[in-house]
Design a protein around this motif. Sequence first.
Motif, PDB file in Angstrom:
ATOM      1  N   PRO A 110       2.045  61.850  27.378  1.00 27.29           N
ATOM      2  CA  PRO A 110       3.296  61.139  27.112  1.00 27.29           C
ATOM      3  C   PRO A 110       3.110  59.629  27.160  1.00 27.29           C
ATOM      4  N   LYS A 111       4.040  58.942  26.500  1.00 28.86           N
ATOM      5  CA  LYS A 111       4.046  57.481  26.489  1.00 28.86           C
ATOM      6  C   LYS A 111       5.435  57.005  26.868  1.00 28.86           C
ATOM      7  N   ILE A 112       5.472  55.896  27.548  1.00 28.43           N
ATOM      8  CA  ILE A 112       6.750  55.300  27.906  1.00 28.43           C
ATOM      9  C   ILE A 112       7.422  54.784  26.627  1.00 28.43           C
ATOM     10  N   ASP A 113       8.718  55.009  26.496  1.00 27.31           N
ATOM     11  CA  ASP A 113       9.427  54.455  25.338  1.00 27.31           C
ATOM     12  C   ASP A 113      10.135  53.168  25.753  1.00 27.31           C
ATOM     13  N   THR A 118      -2.877  54.853  29.038  1.00 28.56           N
ATOM     14  CA  THR A 118      -2.386  55.551  27.847  1.00 28.56           C
ATOM     15  C   THR A 118      -0.870  55.620  27.864  1.00 28.56           C
ATOM     16  N   TYR A 119      -0.305  55.981  29.003  1.00 26.32           N
ATOM     17  CA  TYR A 119       1.147  56.089  29.149  1.00 26.32           C
ATOM     18  C   TYR A 119       1.827  54.751  28.848  1.00 26.32           C
ATOM     19  N   LEU A 120       1.221  53.664  29.274  1.00 30.12           N
ATOM     20  CA  LEU A 120       1.813  52.342  29.107  1.00 30.12           C
ATOM     21  C   LEU A 120       1.489  51.684  27.766  1.00 30.12           C
ATOM     22  N   ASP A 121       0.616  52.299  26.967  1.00 27.99           N
ATOM     23  CA  ASP A 121       0.282  51.773  25.637  1.00 27.99           C
ATOM     24  C   ASP A 121       1.517  51.895  24.758  1.00 27.99           C
ATOM     25  N   ASN A 122       2.090  50.767  24.386  1.00 26.78           N
ATOM     26  CA  ASN A 122       3.346  50.817  23.641  1.00 26.78           C
ATOM     27  C   ASN A 122       3.161  50.870  22.127  1.00 26.78           C
TER      28      ASN A 122
END
Length: 149
Positions: free
Chosen positions: A58-61, A10-14
């Motif tokens: 959270p997600k990576i930007d 989920t975090y890496l889902d851009n």
Amino acid sequence: MQLMDELIDTYLDNNFEHLYYLDLHTGQVILDMDEAYTGEPGIDWDDEENEERFIDIPKIDSNEAFYVMTKFAQRTEFDPEDKLFDALNGHKPFRRFKDTLYELDLWDEWNKFEYKYAEEAIQSWMERFQLDYNELNEKYKNNHPFSNN
């Protein structure tokens, strides 16, 4: 799959149209989108209890993702000719970086590096919100009886 794996994915889902929430009651990761897209009803935000039940993951930007790629490129044992740095300094750096990973046969090393970074980010997020991973993972396992333990 374990809860941490799902949180990391989920975090890496851009795709920023994908809004993910952690259900604190079940330990499940919920994609809150139109039912036509997911096949599941979305979260009813009119129900006040849901404001306490779900927390956004959270997600990576793109800036942070670029930072992670730069940190990986600094590991010269993988790339003594700095081809990864060259890829990051050109047009379409994300695409060129991935192409260079394939060219240098570094895809596995990159995935391990990115996973570790994401795992640390998720652990930090959980600490910041005082979420008990072990408790949530037990709930997750109870709702996913066929997942790997």
